[in-house]
Design a protein around this motif. Sequence first.
Motif, PDB file in Angstrom:
ATOM      1  N   GLY A  19       0.591  -1.355   0.136  1.00  0.00           N
ATOM      2  CA  GLY A  19       0.441  -0.190  -0.050  1.00  0.00           C
ATOM      3  C   GLY A  19       0.539   1.843  -0.084  1.00  0.00           C
ATOM      4  N   ILE A  20       0.232   2.527  -0.033  1.00  0.00           N
ATOM      5  CA  ILE A  20       0.894   3.857   0.309  1.00  0.00           C
ATOM      6  C   ILE A  20       1.529   3.883   1.849  1.00  0.00           C
ATOM      7  CG2 ILE A  20       0.132   6.182   0.208  1.00  0.00           C
ATOM      8  CD1 ILE A  20       0.099   3.984  -2.128  1.00  0.00           C
ATOM      9  N   CYS A  21       2.564   4.133   2.148  1.00  0.00           N
ATOM     10  CA  CYS A  21       3.345   4.509   2.951  1.00  0.00           C
ATOM     11  C   CYS A  21       4.019   5.433   3.800  1.00  0.00           C
ATOM     12  CB  CYS A  21       4.083   3.461   3.391  1.00  0.00           C
ATOM     13  SG  CYS A  21       3.205   1.525   3.368  1.00  0.00           S
ATOM     14  N   CYS A  22       4.319   5.920   4.901  1.00  0.00           N
ATOM     15  CA  CYS A  22       5.261   7.031   4.926  1.00  0.00           C
ATOM     16  C   CYS A  22       6.593   6.499   4.998  1.00  0.00           C
ATOM     17  CB  CYS A  22       4.831   7.603   6.850  1.00  0.00           C
ATOM     18  SG  CYS A  22       6.226   8.494   7.147  1.00  0.00           S
ATOM     19  N   ALA A  23       7.450   7.258   4.046  1.00  0.00           N
ATOM     20  CA  ALA A  23       8.568   7.115   4.094  1.00  0.00           C
ATOM     21  C   ALA A  23       9.973   7.333   4.665  1.00  0.00           C
ATOM     22  CB  ALA A  23       9.243   8.330   2.825  1.00  0.00           C
ATOM     23  N   ALA A  24       9.230   7.803   5.777  1.00  0.00           N
ATOM     24  CA  ALA A  24       9.868   8.226   7.239  1.00  0.00           C
ATOM     25  C   ALA A  24      10.114   6.977   7.892  1.00  0.00           C
ATOM     26  CB  ALA A  24       9.227   9.760   8.058  1.00  0.00           C
ATOM     27  N   CYS A  25       8.685   6.147   8.219  1.00  0.00           N
ATOM     28  CA  CYS A  25       8.659   5.457   9.136  1.00  0.00           C
ATOM     29  C   CYS A  25       7.901   4.220   8.623  1.00  0.00           C
ATOM     30  CB  CYS A  25       7.911   6.011  10.467  1.00  0.00           C
ATOM     31  SG  CYS A  25       6.191   5.754   9.860  1.00  0.00           S
TER      32      CYS A  25
END
Length: 95
Positions: A19-25
């Motif tokens: 899916g779409i995820c936060c690039a930071a965590c």
Amino acid sequence: MTTRISPTLVRLDAGSDRGICCAACGHVLSPADSAGHWKDNAVLQTASVAQLPGWSAAVHPDLVLRQFVCNGCGHLLDSEIALKEDPFLYDSVSG
């Protein structure tokens, strides 16, 4: 496979965290099988644009700054300026 779709978001195409995820965590904001958009699952912070530093008092009072924040780590993912009643501005990613 991980594909960067913006400076703050990545798309995971393998494993259970697809899916779409936060690039930071890496927090999943929108699973691959979800009909929703990642902005619908992020933390939303709003502020009246007229009250922000540097903006004129002549700015329409219903204009707001929307900030979409990762609910996993608090990283700012995106922001937009819109009227209070306007729907979110959804980006399309193809390919």
